[in-house]
Design an enzyme around this catalytic site. Structure first.
Site, PDB file in Angstrom:
ATOM      1  N   ASN A  83       1.001   4.976  10.595  1.00  0.00           N
ATOM      2  CA  ASN A  83       0.282   6.164  10.167  1.00  0.00           C
ATOM      3  C   ASN A  83      -1.222   5.875  10.106  1.00  0.00           C
ATOM      4  O   ASN A  83      -1.674   4.784  10.429  1.00  0.00           O
ATOM      5  CB  ASN A  83       0.831   6.631   8.812  1.00  0.00           C
ATOM      6  CG  ASN A  83       0.751   8.125   8.629  1.00  0.00           C
ATOM      7  OD1 ASN A  83      -0.229   8.757   9.006  1.00  0.00           O
ATOM      8  ND2 ASN A  83       1.779   8.698   8.024  1.00  0.00           N
ATOM      9  N   HIS A 113      -8.884 -17.875   4.892  1.00  0.00           N
ATOM     10  CA  HIS A 113     -10.073 -18.724   4.815  1.00  0.00           C
ATOM     11  C   HIS A 113      -9.818 -19.847   3.815  1.00  0.00           C
ATOM     12  O   HIS A 113      -9.033 -19.688   2.877  1.00  0.00           O
ATOM     13  CB  HIS A 113     -11.282 -17.894   4.373  1.00  0.00           C
ATOM     14  CG  HIS A 113     -11.554 -16.746   5.283  1.00  0.00           C
ATOM     15  ND1 HIS A 113     -12.286 -16.846   6.431  1.00  0.00           N
ATOM     16  CD2 HIS A 113     -11.150 -15.449   5.225  1.00  0.00           C
ATOM     17  CE1 HIS A 113     -12.346 -15.678   7.037  1.00  0.00           C
ATOM     18  NE2 HIS A 113     -11.652 -14.809   6.328  1.00  0.00           N
ATOM     19  N   GLY A 140       2.377   3.322   1.728  1.00  0.00           N
ATOM     20  CA  GLY A 140       0.939   3.534   1.824  1.00  0.00           C
ATOM     21  C   GLY A 140       0.122   2.550   1.002  1.00  0.00           C
ATOM     22  O   GLY A 140       0.460   2.228  -0.124  1.00  0.00           O
ATOM     23  N   SER A 158       4.498   1.744  -2.092  1.00  0.00           N
ATOM     24  CA  SER A 158       3.070   2.014  -1.944  1.00  0.00           C
ATOM     25  C   SER A 158       2.247   1.165  -2.894  1.00  0.00           C
ATOM     26  O   SER A 158       2.624   0.970  -4.049  1.00  0.00           O
ATOM     27  CB  SER A 158       2.779   3.487  -2.233  1.00  0.00           C
ATOM     28  OG  SER A 158       3.416   4.301  -1.279  1.00  0.00           O
ATOM     29  N   THR A 163       2.846 -11.245  -1.141  1.00  0.00           N
ATOM     30  CA  THR A 163       2.219 -12.560  -1.026  1.00  0.00           C
ATOM     31  C   THR A 163       3.195 -13.657  -0.601  1.00  0.00           C
ATOM     32  O   THR A 163       2.779 -14.786  -0.373  1.00  0.00           O
ATOM     33  CB  THR A 163       1.584 -12.971  -2.367  1.00  0.00           C
ATOM     34  OG1 THR A 163       2.610 -13.011  -3.369  1.00  0.00           O
ATOM     35  CG2 THR A 163       0.496 -11.992  -2.776  1.00  0.00           C
ATOM     36  N   LYS A 164       4.495 -13.333  -0.554  1.00  0.00           N
ATOM     37  CA  LYS A 164       5.493 -14.323  -0.140  1.00  0.00           C
ATOM     38  C   LYS A 164       6.592 -13.626   0.645  1.00  0.00           C
ATOM     39  O   LYS A 164       6.668 -12.395   0.686  1.00  0.00           O
ATOM     40  CB  LYS A 164       6.071 -15.057  -1.346  1.00  0.00           C
ATOM     41  CG  LYS A 164       6.875 -14.175  -2.285  1.00  0.00           C
ATOM     42  CD  LYS A 164       7.425 -14.968  -3.457  1.00  0.00           C
ATOM     43  CE  LYS A 164       8.331 -14.100  -4.319  1.00  0.00           C
ATOM     44  NZ  LYS A 164       8.923 -14.845  -5.417  1.00  0.00           N
ATOM     45  N   ARG A 178       7.499  -7.917  -6.005  1.00  0.00           N
ATOM     46  CA  ARG A 178       8.733  -8.560  -6.441  1.00  0.00           C
ATOM     47  C   ARG A 178       9.884  -7.611  -6.122  1.00  0.00           C
ATOM     48  O   ARG A 178       9.677  -6.427  -5.888  1.00  0.00           O
ATOM     49  CB  ARG A 178       8.682  -8.899  -7.922  1.00  0.00           C
ATOM     50  CG  ARG A 178       8.552  -7.706  -8.818  1.00  0.00           C
ATOM     51  CD  ARG A 178       8.413  -8.061 -10.260  1.00  0.00           C
ATOM     52  NE  ARG A 178       8.313  -7.053 -11.248  1.00  0.00           N
ATOM     53  CZ  ARG A 178       8.530  -5.759 -11.211  1.00  0.00           C
ATOM     54  NH1 ARG A 178       8.905  -5.184 -10.131  1.00  0.00           N
ATOM     55  NH2 ARG A 178       8.391  -4.980 -12.257  1.00  0.00           N
ATOM     56  N   LYS A 181      14.845  -3.651  -6.397  1.00  0.00           N
ATOM     57  CA  LYS A 181      16.148  -3.057  -6.109  1.00  0.00           C
ATOM     58  C   LYS A 181      16.739  -3.711  -4.874  1.00  0.00           C
ATOM     59  O   LYS A 181      16.013  -4.085  -3.954  1.00  0.00           O
ATOM     60  CB  LYS A 181      15.981  -1.553  -5.867  1.00  0.00           C
ATOM     61  CG  LYS A 181      17.265  -0.811  -5.621  1.00  0.00           C
ATOM     62  CD  LYS A 181      17.008   0.684  -5.453  1.00  0.00           C
ATOM     63  CE  LYS A 181      18.317   1.402  -5.265  1.00  0.00           C
ATOM     64  NZ  LYS A 181      18.135   2.850  -5.196  1.00  0.00           N
TER      65      LYS A 181
END
Length: 187
Positions: A83, A113, A140, A158, A163-164, A178, A181
């Protein structure tokens, strides 16, 4: 090794390398054409993306404005949809499975970086690949960070910051994301 080879291997590389600068310039010029092409010409828009991306399925649709670094490091499966306002920093490879959808303003960032300020100020950087399994839906303004792999049937809420890596059949939310569900898969 060339700077491009270092970049794709995940090693520290110099983005000011002339070859990499030429590739980014080509990508930006192609994106200028794509982002100005009328939505009344969906086949032309898809052809431009096919020429830019590394590989694609037969059916893909990306809304303008779309941005990426190289394009050639993006590989999307069948029925890919992105989108408005999608940004993919494809310094490393981005592989997206079939039937994946990106909501508005999703950011997929392989570039990173050094944490050390002296190393960071050198201008050198590195990247880690990102992968999505089939049937992923990224909500989003979600951000997918370097090195993340998402399994099949993953939904990212959204505004989440992933990060993992996570496995299959999950709904993720939050910063950092995290599991909120599990999705019952159908036979």
């Amino acid at each position: 090794m060339s700077e491009k080879q270092k970049m794709l291997a995940g090693d520290m590389y110099q983005p000011a390398d002339p070859e990499l600068m030429r590739l980014r310039q080509h990508c930006r010029l192609t994106l200028e054409t794509f982002n100005r092409t009328s939505h009344a010409e969906p086949d032309k828009r898809a052809d431009i993306l096919r020429s830019l991306f590394g590989t694609t399925g037969n059916h893909l649709y990306v809304e303008s404005v779309f941005s990426c670094d190289y394009g050639e490091n993006i590989h999307v499966g069948e029925n890919f949809y992105a989108n408005f306002g999608c940004v993919i920093l494809d310094v490393a490879e981005v592989r997206v499975g079939d039937n994946c959808m990106l909501a508005p303003q999703v950011g997929i960032y392989t570039a990173s970086h050094p944490l050390d300020p002296v190393a960071r100020n050198s201008g050198r950087e590195f990247a880690k690949p990102i992968r999505f399994g089939d049937n992923c839906w990224i909500g989003g303004m979600a951000v997918i960070n370097p090195g993340v792999t998402l399994g099949k049937n993953v939904v990212v809420a959204s505004g989440s910051v992933v990060t993992k890596s996570f496995g299959d059949n999950l709904v993720l939310a939050g910063n950092p994301a995290r599991v909120i569900k599990r999705i019952e898969s159908r036979p």
